[in-house]
Design a protein around this motif. Structure first.
Motif, PDB file in Angstrom:
ATOM      1  N   ASN A  32       0.804  -1.214   0.000  1.00 14.46           N
ATOM      2  CA  ASN A  32       0.000   0.000   0.000  1.00 14.46           C
ATOM      3  C   ASN A  32       0.840   1.269   0.000  1.00 14.46           C
ATOM      4  OD1 ASN A  32      -2.330  -1.478  -0.055  1.00 14.46           O
ATOM      5  ND2 ASN A  32      -2.929  -1.056   2.050  1.00 14.46           N
ATOM      6  N   LEU A  33       2.050   1.194   0.513  1.00 16.69           N
ATOM      7  CA  LEU A  33       2.920   2.375   0.510  1.00 16.69           C
ATOM      8  C   LEU A  33       3.245   2.843  -0.903  1.00 16.69           C
ATOM      9  CD1 LEU A  33       5.486   1.664   3.379  1.00 16.69           C
ATOM     10  CD2 LEU A  33       3.607   3.305   3.385  1.00 16.69           C
ATOM     11  N   SER A  38       3.264   6.666  -6.150  1.00 17.28           N
ATOM     12  CA  SER A  38       2.823   6.610  -7.538  1.00 17.28           C
ATOM     13  C   SER A  38       1.509   5.849  -7.648  1.00 17.28           C
ATOM     14  CB  SER A  38       3.892   5.946  -8.414  1.00 17.28           C
ATOM     15  OG  SER A  38       3.412   5.720  -9.721  1.00 17.28           O
ATOM     16  N   THR A  39       0.454   6.535  -8.077  1.00 19.45           N
ATOM     17  CA  THR A  39      -0.828   5.860  -8.268  1.00 19.45           C
ATOM     18  C   THR A  39      -0.745   4.878  -9.440  1.00 19.45           C
ATOM     19  OG1 THR A  39      -1.577   7.712  -9.657  1.00 19.45           O
ATOM     20  CG2 THR A  39      -2.156   7.769  -7.316  1.00 19.45           C
ATOM     21  N   GLU A  40       0.055   5.244 -10.451  1.00 16.24           N
ATOM     22  CA  GLU A  40       0.201   4.354 -11.604  1.00 16.24           C
ATOM     23  C   GLU A  40       0.877   3.045 -11.202  1.00 16.24           C
ATOM     24  OE1 GLU A  40       1.110   7.504 -11.529  1.00 16.24           O
ATOM     25  OE2 GLU A  40      -0.319   8.453 -12.899  1.00 16.24           O
ATOM     26  N   ALA A  41       1.936   3.156 -10.401  1.00 13.68           N
ATOM     27  CA  ALA A  41       2.645   1.957  -9.960  1.00 13.68           C
ATOM     28  C   ALA A  41       1.757   1.103  -9.065  1.00 13.68           C
ATOM     29  CB  ALA A  41       3.924   2.340  -9.216  1.00 13.68           C
ATOM     30  N   TYR A  42       0.962   1.762  -8.211  1.00 12.03           N
ATOM     31  CA  TYR A  42       0.073   1.011  -7.334  1.00 12.03           C
ATOM     32  C   TYR A  42      -0.973   0.261  -8.144  1.00 12.03           C
ATOM     33  CZ  TYR A  42      -3.139  -0.191  -3.594  1.00 12.03           C
ATOM     34  OH  TYR A  42      -3.939  -0.903  -2.731  1.00 12.03           O
ATOM     35  N   ASN A  43      -1.502   0.900  -9.179  1.00 12.02           N
ATOM     36  CA  ASN A  43      -2.485   0.230 -10.036  1.00 12.02           C
ATOM     37  C   ASN A  43      -1.877  -0.960 -10.766  1.00 12.02           C
ATOM     38  OD1 ASN A  43      -4.517   1.937  -9.278  1.00 12.02           O
ATOM     39  ND2 ASN A  43      -4.386   3.237 -11.085  1.00 12.02           N
ATOM     40  N   LYS A  44      -0.599  -0.857 -11.121  1.00  6.66           N
ATOM     41  CA  LYS A  44       0.075  -1.984 -11.758  1.00  6.66           C
ATOM     42  C   LYS A  44       0.198  -3.157 -10.790  1.00  6.66           C
ATOM     43  CE  LYS A  44       2.725   0.578 -15.227  1.00  6.66           C
ATOM     44  NZ  LYS A  44       4.082   0.965 -15.705  1.00  6.66           N
ATOM     45  N   SER A 145      -5.866   2.748  -6.746  1.00  4.01           N
ATOM     46  CA  SER A 145      -5.601   4.089  -6.243  1.00  4.01           C
ATOM     47  C   SER A 145      -6.870   4.932  -6.212  1.00  4.01           C
ATOM     48  CB  SER A 145      -4.524   4.772  -7.096  1.00  4.01           C
ATOM     49  OG  SER A 145      -4.967   4.920  -8.429  1.00  4.01           O
ATOM     50  N   ALA A 146      -7.726   4.765  -7.227  1.00  5.41           N
ATOM     51  CA  ALA A 146      -8.979   5.522  -7.250  1.00  5.41           C
ATOM     52  C   ALA A 146      -9.895   5.093  -6.108  1.00  5.41           C
ATOM     53  CB  ALA A 146      -9.685   5.326  -8.593  1.00  5.41           C
TER      54      ALA A 146
END
Length: 224
Positions: A32-33, A38-44, A145-146
């Motif tokens: 989660n960190l 990066s929201t993009e990296a989290y979504n990946k 992320s959303a």
């Protein structure tokens, strides 16, 4: 089987299942960190996990560990209250008697309530939605992320999660060293070390979750 029939065995099951849950929480916190940076990296990351067989297998194993842990918690609490009155936590001996040790079941119930809310906010809208092929969702199941930003745009959920994380900190603060004592590290030297390790570990994990909540609040309000 002694793991089920004996008091020692039940304590071992509680300790091993609890240790597994602590390791998962640590992994979940680290994952989660990524959202903070990066929201993009989290979504990946969310897309990578998704509904792959290993994610489903991990979810099933986690659910099993949690059920075992909570069922044994009720059994041990009942037995300890019946046998020892106020000295009701699983382990007896030289452990310090702190507030957490006397209220582990209460903390566990609070954590269970928070978990149900968490499952609704995230697991239902992400993994379950992807499995069921839901199309009319507020966001895509892989857009983790959303979902985080949306959830913590609601101050009610922010308060609930802060209380939940606080209860989790207290539960882990006692549970980590107690589990290690049950497993066998019960000498005075190692007990004191595990008490310190437990405090540090629980603080790092819960602080990580709080940082994610704070980042989501800031992001929901357009601060960054």
């Amino acid at each position: 089987m002694w793991l089920i029939s004996s008091s020692i065995g039940r304590k071992v099951v509680m300790s091993v299942s609890g240790t597994g849950l602590v390791l998962f929480l640590t992994f979940h916190m680290v994952m989660n960190l990524v959202y903070i940076f990066s929201t993009e990296a989290y979504n990946k990351v969310c897309e990578f996990l998704g509904t792959n067989w290993y994610a489903l297998a991990g979810t099933a194993a986690l659910a099993f560990l949690f059920l075992v842990h909570i069922i044994y918690a009720f059994i041990l609490t009942y037995q300890n209250r019946k046998a020892r009155g106020k000295e009701r936590y699983a382990i007896s001996g030289k452990q310090p008697i702190d507030w957490e040790s006397k209220n582990m079941l209460v903390l566990g119930i609070i954590i269970c309530g928070g978990l149900l809310i968490h499952l609704f906010n995230f697991w239902y809208n992400m993994m379950f939605a992807e499995l069921m092929g839901f199309e009319e969702m507020l966001y895509k199941p892989s857009d983790g992320s959303a979902w985080i930003t949306h959830t913590f745009s609601n101050p009610v959920f922010v308060i609930i999660y802060v209380i939940w994380i606080g209860a989790l900190w207290l539960h882990l603060n006692h549970g980590i060293w107690s589990a290690m004592q049950t497993i066998g590290w019960n000498g005075n030297k190692w007990l004191n070390r595990w008490i310190l390790i437990g405090k540090i570990w629980s603080t790092v994990v819960c602080a990580g979750f709080l940082c994610v909540v704070l980042a989501a609040v800031l992001r929901a309000n357009g601060v960054y």
